[in-house]
Design a protein around this motif. Sequence first.
Motif, PDB file in Angstrom:
ATOM      1  N   ASN A 138     -22.715  31.900 -24.339  1.00 46.84           N
ATOM      2  CA  ASN A 138     -22.493  30.961 -25.432  1.00 46.84           C
ATOM      3  C   ASN A 138     -21.034  30.603 -25.695  1.00 46.84           C
ATOM      4  OD1 ASN A 138     -23.866  33.737 -26.817  1.00 46.84           O
ATOM      5  ND2 ASN A 138     -21.733  33.372 -27.336  1.00 46.84           N
ATOM      6  N   TYR A 139     -20.116  31.413 -25.167  1.00 45.24           N
ATOM      7  CA  TYR A 139     -18.700  31.101 -25.364  1.00 45.24           C
ATOM      8  C   TYR A 139     -18.099  30.352 -24.179  1.00 45.24           C
ATOM      9  CZ  TYR A 139     -17.955  33.567 -29.798  1.00 45.24           C
ATOM     10  OH  TYR A 139     -17.941  33.938 -31.120  1.00 45.24           O
ATOM     11  N   VAL A 140     -18.949  29.929 -23.255  1.00 43.97           N
ATOM     12  CA  VAL A 140     -18.468  29.131 -22.120  1.00 43.97           C
ATOM     13  C   VAL A 140     -19.028  27.725 -22.307  1.00 43.97           C
ATOM     14  CG1 VAL A 140     -18.364  28.924 -19.624  1.00 43.97           C
ATOM     15  CG2 VAL A 140     -18.616  31.194 -20.669  1.00 43.97           C
ATOM     16  N   ASN A 141     -18.155  26.780 -22.566  1.00 44.01           N
ATOM     17  CA  ASN A 141     -18.654  25.445 -22.858  1.00 44.01           C
ATOM     18  C   ASN A 141     -19.532  24.917 -21.722  1.00 44.01           C
ATOM     19  OD1 ASN A 141     -18.827  23.648 -24.881  1.00 44.01           O
ATOM     20  ND2 ASN A 141     -17.028  22.445 -24.292  1.00 44.01           N
ATOM     21  N   GLY A 142     -20.641  24.310 -22.093  1.00 48.30           N
ATOM     22  CA  GLY A 142     -21.523  23.734 -21.083  1.00 48.30           C
ATOM     23  C   GLY A 142     -22.589  24.687 -20.591  1.00 48.30           C
ATOM     24  N   SER A 143     -22.513  25.957 -20.961  1.00 46.68           N
ATOM     25  CA  SER A 143     -23.504  26.927 -20.462  1.00 46.68           C
ATOM     26  C   SER A 143     -24.858  26.686 -21.131  1.00 46.68           C
ATOM     27  CB  SER A 143     -23.052  28.346 -20.784  1.00 46.68           C
ATOM     28  OG  SER A 143     -23.200  28.560 -22.179  1.00 46.68           O
ATOM     29  N   VAL A 144     -25.862  27.349 -20.586  1.00 46.36           N
ATOM     30  CA  VAL A 144     -27.211  27.293 -21.167  1.00 46.36           C
ATOM     31  C   VAL A 144     -27.249  28.243 -22.368  1.00 46.36           C
ATOM     32  CG1 VAL A 144     -29.558  28.057 -20.690  1.00 46.36           C
ATOM     33  CG2 VAL A 144     -28.347  26.654 -19.034  1.00 46.36           C
ATOM     34  N   MET A 145     -27.654  27.747 -23.522  1.00 43.25           N
ATOM     35  CA  MET A 145     -27.757  28.634 -24.694  1.00 43.25           C
ATOM     36  C   MET A 145     -29.215  28.976 -24.971  1.00 43.25           C
ATOM     37  SD  MET A 145     -24.704  28.069 -27.352  1.00 43.25           S
ATOM     38  CE  MET A 145     -24.775  26.335 -27.707  1.00 43.25           C
ATOM     39  N   PHE A 146     -29.528  30.218 -24.688  1.00 34.90           N
ATOM     40  CA  PHE A 146     -30.894  30.734 -24.806  1.00 34.90           C
ATOM     41  C   PHE A 146     -31.278  30.970 -26.266  1.00 34.90           C
ATOM     42  CE2 PHE A 146     -30.441  31.644 -20.336  1.00 34.90           C
ATOM     43  CZ  PHE A 146     -31.746  31.536 -19.877  1.00 34.90           C
ATOM     44  N   PRO A 147     -32.576  31.233 -26.493  1.00 34.43           N
ATOM     45  CA  PRO A 147     -32.961  31.706 -27.826  1.00 34.43           C
ATOM     46  C   PRO A 147     -32.239  33.020 -28.122  1.00 34.43           C
ATOM     47  CG  PRO A 147     -34.914  31.174 -26.502  1.00 34.43           C
ATOM     48  CD  PRO A 147     -33.731  31.097 -25.590  1.00 34.43           C
ATOM     49  N   LEU A 449     -30.657  25.341 -34.743  1.00 34.85           N
ATOM     50  CA  LEU A 449     -31.501  25.902 -33.673  1.00 34.85           C
ATOM     51  C   LEU A 449     -30.756  27.014 -32.917  1.00 34.85           C
ATOM     52  CD1 LEU A 449     -32.907  22.591 -32.109  1.00 34.85           C
ATOM     53  CD2 LEU A 449     -34.195  24.197 -33.512  1.00 34.85           C
ATOM     54  N   ASN A 450     -29.449  26.848 -32.784  1.00 35.38           N
ATOM     55  CA  ASN A 450     -28.654  27.811 -32.009  1.00 35.38           C
ATOM     56  C   ASN A 450     -28.119  28.962 -32.829  1.00 35.38           C
ATOM     57  OD1 ASN A 450     -28.576  27.164 -29.202  1.00 35.38           O
ATOM     58  ND2 ASN A 450     -27.533  25.262 -29.747  1.00 35.38           N
ATOM     59  N   GLY A 451     -27.989  28.789 -34.121  1.00 38.49           N
ATOM     60  CA  GLY A 451     -27.489  29.869 -34.970  1.00 38.49           C
ATOM     61  C   GLY A 451     -26.033  30.218 -34.663  1.00 38.49           C
ATOM     62  N   ALA A 452     -25.647  31.397 -35.115  1.00 36.37           N
ATOM     63  CA  ALA A 452     -24.260  31.839 -34.927  1.00 36.37           C
ATOM     64  C   ALA A 452     -23.992  32.143 -33.463  1.00 36.37           C
ATOM     65  CB  ALA A 452     -23.997  33.073 -35.776  1.00 36.37           C
ATOM     66  N   TRP A 453     -22.773  32.488 -33.136  1.00 38.02           N
ATOM     67  CA  TRP A 453     -22.349  32.810 -31.772  1.00 38.02           C
ATOM     68  C   TRP A 453     -22.710  31.670 -30.821  1.00 38.02           C
ATOM     69  CZ3 TRP A 453     -19.541  37.220 -31.958  1.00 38.02           C
ATOM     70  CH2 TRP A 453     -19.872  38.201 -32.895  1.00 38.02           C
ATOM     71  N   SER A 454     -22.449  30.466 -31.247  1.00 35.06           N
ATOM     72  CA  SER A 454     -22.771  29.316 -30.403  1.00 35.06           C
ATOM     73  C   SER A 454     -21.522  28.460 -30.287  1.00 35.06           C
ATOM     74  CB  SER A 454     -23.927  28.515 -31.004  1.00 35.06           C
ATOM     75  OG  SER A 454     -25.062  29.347 -31.113  1.00 35.06           O
ATOM     76  N   ARG A 455     -20.784  28.684 -29.221  1.00 34.08           N
ATOM     77  CA  ARG A 455     -19.501  28.027 -28.953  1.00 34.08           C
ATOM     78  C   ARG A 455     -18.419  28.514 -29.920  1.00 34.08           C
ATOM     79  NH1 ARG A 455     -22.126  27.384 -24.611  1.00 34.08           N
ATOM     80  NH2 ARG A 455     -23.154  25.422 -24.207  1.00 34.08           N
ATOM     81  N   SER A 456     -18.758  28.701 -31.194  1.00 30.60           N
ATOM     82  CA  SER A 456     -17.816  29.330 -32.116  1.00 30.60           C
ATOM     83  C   SER A 456     -18.566  30.461 -32.808  1.00 30.60           C
ATOM     84  CB  SER A 456     -17.295  28.319 -33.130  1.00 30.60           C
ATOM     85  OG  SER A 456     -18.371  27.827 -33.893  1.00 30.60           O
ATOM     86  N   PHE A 457     -17.839  31.335 -33.500  1.00 31.86           N
ATOM     87  CA  PHE A 457     -18.457  32.524 -34.086  1.00 31.86           C
ATOM     88  C   PHE A 457     -19.626  32.170 -35.002  1.00 31.86           C
ATOM     89  CE2 PHE A 457     -17.991  35.538 -37.853  1.00 31.86           C
ATOM     90  CZ  PHE A 457     -18.922  36.441 -37.360  1.00 31.86           C
ATOM     91  N   LEU A 458     -19.385  31.247 -35.952  1.00 28.76           N
ATOM     92  CA  LEU A 458     -20.486  30.918 -36.856  1.00 28.76           C
ATOM     93  C   LEU A 458     -21.383  29.813 -36.333  1.00 28.76           C
ATOM     94  CD1 LEU A 458     -18.918  31.311 -40.405  1.00 28.76           C
ATOM     95  CD2 LEU A 458     -20.438  32.870 -39.181  1.00 28.76           C
ATOM     96  N   PRO A 520     -26.432  28.724 -40.006  1.00 28.45           N
ATOM     97  CA  PRO A 520     -25.945  29.624 -38.955  1.00 28.45           C
ATOM     98  C   PRO A 520     -24.935  30.621 -39.523  1.00 28.45           C
ATOM     99  CG  PRO A 520     -25.947  27.354 -38.182  1.00 28.45           C
ATOM    100  CD  PRO A 520     -26.258  27.322 -39.652  1.00 28.45           C
ATOM    101  N   ALA A 521     -25.187  31.879 -39.300  1.00 28.54           N
ATOM    102  CA  ALA A 521     -24.290  32.899 -39.846  1.00 28.54           C
ATOM    103  C   ALA A 521     -24.506  34.231 -39.158  1.00 28.54           C
ATOM    104  CB  ALA A 521     -24.522  33.071 -41.348  1.00 28.54           C
TER     105      ALA A 521
END
Length: 762
Positions: A138-147, A449-458, A520-521
Motif C-alpha cells: 500500500n505504500y508503493v504507488n500504483g500497487s494492488v491494494m487488497f482488502p 473502501l481502502n481504509g487507513a494505510w492506503s498510500r498515506s497513514f490515514l 479511514p483511521a
Amino acid sequence: MKQLFLSILLVISLIIVGCKSQNKLTNTTQTSSIDQKVDSILALMTLKEKAGQMLNIGLPAVLTGDYWDSRESTVYNSEKFKQLIIDYAVGSIHNTPGYPAEKEGWYEILKKIQDSAMQKTRLGIPVLYGIDNIHGANYVNGSVMFPHQIAMAATWNTELTKISAEITSYESRAASLPWNFNPNADVALNPLWGRIGESFGEDPYLISEMTLAYLQGSQEKGLQDSTSTAVCLKHFIGYGAGKNGKDRANALIPENSLRQYFLPPFEKAIQNGAKGVMISSNAVNGIPCHINSYYINDILKGELGFKGVVISDFSDVEFLITAHLSAKDKREATKMAVNAGLDMIMNPYDADIVEIIVDLAEKGEIPLSRINDAVTRILRLKYELNLFKVPYNNPKGYTKFASQEHINANYKAASEAITLLKNNNNILPLPSTKKVLVTGYSANSINILNGAWSRSFLGRDTIYNDPSKLTILDAVKKQVGEANVKFVEGTDYLEDINSDKAVEMAKNVDYILVCVGEIPASEKPSDINELDLPQIQQDLIKKLSVLKKPIILVMVQGRPRIIREIEPLVEAIVMAYLPGDEGGRAVSDVIFGKVNPSGKLPYTYPKYSGNILPYYYKRPDIRDINWGYDGFYPQFEFGFGLSYTTFEYSNLIISSENIKASEELKISVNIKNTGNKKGKEVVEVFLKDLVATLSPDSKKLVRFEKIELNPGETKTLNFVLHSKDLANIGVHNKWIIEDGEFEIQVGGNPQNLLKKGFYYQE
Ligand code: BGC
C-alpha cells in the motif's frame, strides 16, 4: 575498499571455521554458513556499530523539513543523512518519505541508502528497510491494494490470503522493500478497538491459520528469492484486548487466557519460520509489553524459541516515559527494554539511543551478551534476505507489478470476503433493470473502501487514488446504466449533508442502497467512545424508511458498529469490511448477483453495547435475568453469512465415541447444495468440552474448510482431530486434556450445527 577488507576477513574466518569442522559434516547448511558470516562480522564490530544496528529510524529523519511533513519528492538533508546513515551506520529504517513513491522512486531511495551504507561505512553493512505494507504494497504507488486483514479473514479462504501475501511481497520487493511489518496476529477481543480492521478477528484458530497462510505467501519461496519478504508479526501481545477499547490501552490478560487465546497465532507462525516480531505498545496487567522480560525473554525467545528480530513499536521506548510512566528517562527506558529482550528500537527521529546503549553497555548495565544476541539476530536476517549481495531490486524486473493477474486476485479476495448478513425474502440479488438511489457516506469513496494505510497513514488523501478504480456508486452505474441511478451523499461521517434531498430522490426509485461506514483511521485517530454506527448515518436510514421502499444497507467498516435500531428497517445487509481497491466492483457484483456471497463473519457482531462477548464465552457470562443461560444476544454470530443458494448438512460420522491420548478422531460430513445456484460454503468444525475444571468455553473452532458446490452437488468432507486439539489451559496454566465428554459440532452458519458426543480417557 572497506568491502574488500570485510570480504578478506570473512574468507579468512570462514577458512578457520571450515578447518575446525573438517572432521565433522563437511556439508555445511546455509544457516550455519550464515551464522559463521554473522559471527565474523560481529567480531569486527565496535560497541557503537553494534548499537547502530539496533536502531531503526524513520526515513523522514534524513529528509529536509519536519518529520511529519507530507512531501512530493525526496530531498535529503545531507547533514542528517551523513550523521545517521554513515556516522551512526543505522541498522534499519522504516516509514515513507511523506508520499507514496512509485516502485522506481523507492528504488532510488533504497539505492542511495544502501550504496552509502555499504560503501561509506567502515563495515559496509546494508540497511534493513521495514514498511507497513499491510493490505497489498500500500505504500508503493500504483500497487494492488487488497482488502484489509479482517476482510481476508471473512473469506475463510487461506489460499486467497496466501496469494494476497505473495502479491504483496512481490510488489514490495519491486520497490526494494524486503521486510514487512505484517501480518497482524492480534486477537481482537474488544470491538471498540480501532484496529480490528487490521486484524484477522476474534478467533485464535482462524487467526492462526490466516497468519500462517500470510507467512507462507511472504516467506515460503525462501528469503533469498527476490519476490519474498520477511514478515514481522505484530503486536506482541494483547493489543486487541485493551480494556477500554482505545488504542494502546492497558489490557488485563490472566496467564491462562494469554496462553489459551493470545499466544497460539504467534506460536504457529514462529514454528513455521516467522522472522520478525513487533512488540505491542500497550501494557498487559499494567506492565508495558516493551519491558516485560517474562513475555519477551522467557516466553517469546525462550518457550516459543523465536530466533528472529524483536523490534519495538513506533517511539515505544519514549512511550515508556511519556505514556506508561514506567521509566524516568530514556536511559532507564532503554535499559529496561533491551534487557527485557528488545533487539531493535524504532526510534524514529534520531540516534540518541545509540549513545545511550553504548553507555549502558560500557557500564555493564546491559550485558554485552544481550547486545551481541540482538545484533546477531539483525545481521542474520540481513544475510537471510541476501541484502549483502542484493541490497535493492531492479523495478524493471517486476513485470507482474499491478498486472491484471494481481488485480484479478484482489477482486477475488474482495468478492469472497463480502458477507451477506440479511436478505429478507431473497430480495438480493437485485434485477439490473430497476431504478436505484445510491446514497450514504461510503457510497462514492475509494478512500473509505481502502481504509487507513492506503498510500498515506490515514488513507484520507484523494490525490493518490487510482482513477480506474470504481467506487460503489461507479460500479452500480456500470451495472444498471447511469440513467437508472440517482446519487446524493445524504450524510458525511458524522454530519448530515443533504438527507432531505435523499428522501426526495428516493421517491422515484425502486430500491435504495444506503452505504454507511467509518472514516479511514488507525491507531489514536481511530478511537471512539460509542460503538453505535454514527447517529447521523442511522438517521438517514430512519428517514428513508418512512417511504416503505426496500432499503439495502451496505457497511464499509472495520469494526462491527451497532445497528440494532436500523436493522429492522432494511431488507438486506451487505458487510463489505474494508474491501480495498476492487471493493466497489465486488459490492455491486454481490448486490446484482454476479457473485454469490460466501464471506462469513470473523467476529461476533454485537447488538448491544452492554452485551459484548466473543463466541467463546463462559457460561456464567450469559446468565440472564431469568436466571437461565440465554443472555448472549449478538446481532450476528461469529461465522455467520448468507448465500444465494442453500446448503444442507447430513451424515456426521466420527471414527470413535471413545478416544485416548495420541489417538485421532476422524470426522466426516456430507454437504449438499440444495439451491439452484453454484455457491461456496464454509464448513465450520467446533469442539465443545462439556465439563472442565477451568470453566470451559461455549465452544472453540478447531477446523474449517471452504468448498464450492454446483446446484444439487454433494461433497463429503473429512477432518482429523488430534488429541492436542482437545487440550485447554488448565488451572496450572499448562495445556491439559481432562478426561470426560466432548462434543463435535459441524455445520455452516446459518445452517444448524450437527452434533456428536464422544469421550476422552487418558
Ligand atoms: C504501529 C505499528 C506500525 C509502526 C510502524 C506503529 O505506530 O502501531 O503497527 O508497524 O507504527 O509504522
